[in-house]
Design a protein around this motif. Structure first.
Motif, short mmCIF file in Angstrom:
data_model
loop_
_atom_site.label_atom_id
_atom_site.label_comp_id
_atom_site.label_asym_id
_atom_site.label_seq_id
_atom_site.Cartn_x
_atom_site.Cartn_y
_atom_site.Cartn_z
N ARG A 82 81.09 97.89 81.98
CA ARG A 82 81.80 98.50 80.86
C ARG A 82 80.88 98.65 79.65
NH1 ARG A 82 87.70 95.37 80.90
NH2 ARG A 82 88.50 96.36 82.80
N ARG A 268 82.90 96.78 69.00
CA ARG A 268 83.51 95.46 69.21
C ARG A 268 84.85 95.32 68.48
NH1 ARG A 268 78.92 91.24 67.53
NH2 ARG A 268 79.24 92.30 65.54
N GLY A 270 87.94 96.21 69.54
CA GLY A 270 89.12 96.37 70.39
C GLY A 270 90.27 95.45 70.04
N ALA A 292 86.84 92.08 71.53
CA ALA A 292 86.81 92.97 72.70
C ALA A 292 86.10 94.28 72.36
CB ALA A 292 88.23 93.27 73.19
N LEU A 293 85.57 94.92 73.38
CA LEU A 293 85.02 96.26 73.21
C LEU A 293 86.09 97.19 72.65
CD1 LEU A 293 83.20 96.67 76.66
CD2 LEU A 293 82.20 95.87 74.50
N LYS A 296 85.66 103.98 73.59
CA LYS A 296 84.39 104.48 74.12
C LYS A 296 83.76 105.47 73.14
CE LYS A 296 86.18 104.27 78.86
NZ LYS A 296 86.51 105.07 80.08
N TRP A 311 78.96 103.36 69.50
CA TRP A 311 78.66 101.93 69.64
C TRP A 311 77.32 101.70 68.95
CZ3 TRP A 311 80.22 99.84 75.16
CH2 TRP A 311 81.61 99.90 75.27
N ALA A 344 88.34 94.07 76.94
CA ALA A 344 88.54 95.51 76.71
C ALA A 344 89.73 96.03 77.51
CB ALA A 344 87.29 96.27 77.09
#
Length: 346
Positions: A82, A268, A270, A292-293, A296, A311, A344
């Motif tokens: 991921r 980061r 999420g 969490a991520l 996208k 990101w 995520a």
């Protein structure tokens, strides 16, 4: 092979997979598949298009996936994909390595992949205001030489640049020793990078919980050259939710005249930020657990005045040795990366 096309009206690069071009050529060469007796009854699903932004195949996460697969940690390796399969930014922080060659090598690989790379420039003198370390060029003149070497490595190839995380908010906070020089160096850096004709430049503007006085921040951004850049960046290396950054970005854009666009770091965020100013005795912005991520990376976020979700902070790199056993800032931390990926949504 992927053909990179710049569409000025969209303010972004669109990627046309080589397969699309090949199909068009074949269809124009006379005699379709049916005429040649080829059975087309079976359905064909082309592979998904590659990400618009560059995915480094030799990233820390990609290397960790390989190590874990060899060690039999197959489930963990799959989870870590991921991170390894999604585009993240490359940070340029000064040092002894020739920056022109470093940038040239990285952009060459991105060009071969048909993707647009994202660079983060973090080398301004007196950076970080002594927060958990220090760094940056020794003098303004050294920084200007370094920026020009960096720009020389771009060589007209499309690239997104996030310029100096924290530099403008620190100027508003007045923790910078030479405020006038700071803003002039940023303005010069914007001009040099834009002179490449290929760089989209976003001046960092902190995050919603840093500078509440958006009028003062807008003034400083203006003095740093934001109107000659492509906009500003928010939430770099932080955890605030996207919706909060969008609202803050609109306030800041309005203070700049309403037409200034921005990008958001979602690497980061999420689960949003950790509660409270500290977690386990350390600042809540430094490697907080339970994160969490985020969304996208995309160049089509569908949000007003938002050019892209990126990101910018590499997920899994430590924010610093804030608690016993935590790595130094910038060091790859696989177990923290795994926790981000596990948290995520998908």
């Amino acid at each position: 092979m992927v053909r990179t096309i710049y569409r000025p009206g969209r303010r972004r690069w669109a990627l046309v997979p080589a397969g699309v071009v090949l199909i068009a050529l074949l269809s124009s060469c006379g005699g379709g598949a049916a005429q040649r007796g080829v059975d087309n009854s079976a359905s064909f699903s082309p592979p998904p298009p590659p990400p618009v932004f560059y995915v480094d195949p030799d990233s820390e996460a990609a290397q960790e996936v390989d190590r874990w697969e060899r060690a039999g940690r197959v489930a963990d390796a799959e989870t870590l994909r991921r991170i390894s399969t999604r585009p993240s930014a490359k940070w340029l922080v000064g040092g002894d390595a020739p920056v022109r060659e470093e940038v040239d090598d990285y952009l060459t690989q991105a060009t071969i992949a048909g993707q647009t790379p994202v660079l983060v420039i973090h080398n301004v003198p007196d950076r970080d205001c002594d927060r958990l370390g220090s760094g940056g060029a020794a003098t303004g003149q050294e920084y200007q030489r370094w920026i020009r070497e960096l720009a020389g490595g771009i060589e007209g190839r499309p690239v997104i640049v996030v310029l100096e995380p924290g530099a403008v908010p620190d100027a508003v906070d007045r923790c910078v020793r030479n405020l006038k020089e700071r803003l002039l160096l940023l303005r010069d850096a914007v001009a040099v990078l834009k002179s490449t004709g290929a760089a989209r430049v976003y001046l960092d503007a902190g995050h919603p919980e840093w500078i509440s006085d958006t009028a003062s921040l807008a003034t400083a951004l203006g003095q740093a050259g934001v109107r000659d850049a492509d906009g500003f960046a928010l939430n770099v290396a932080n955890f605030l939710r996207t919706r909060d950054n969008v609202r803050y970005g609109h306030r800041l854009s309005d203070a700049l005249g309403g037409d200034v666009r921005f990008v958001i770091d979602t690497s980061r965020n999420g689960n949003g930020p950790a509660a409270g100013a500290t977690v386990d005795g350390a600042p809540s912005w430094c490697n907080p657990p339970g994160r969490a991520l985020g969304e996208k990376p995309t160049d089509a976020p569908g949000l007003d005045r938002v050019d892209a979700l990126l990101w910018i902070k590499y997920p899994g790199e430590s924010d610093g040795a804030c608690r016993p056993g935590e790595p130094e800032r910038g060091v790859w931390w696989p177990e923290y990366a795994l926790a981000l990926a596990r948290g995520a949504a998908g």
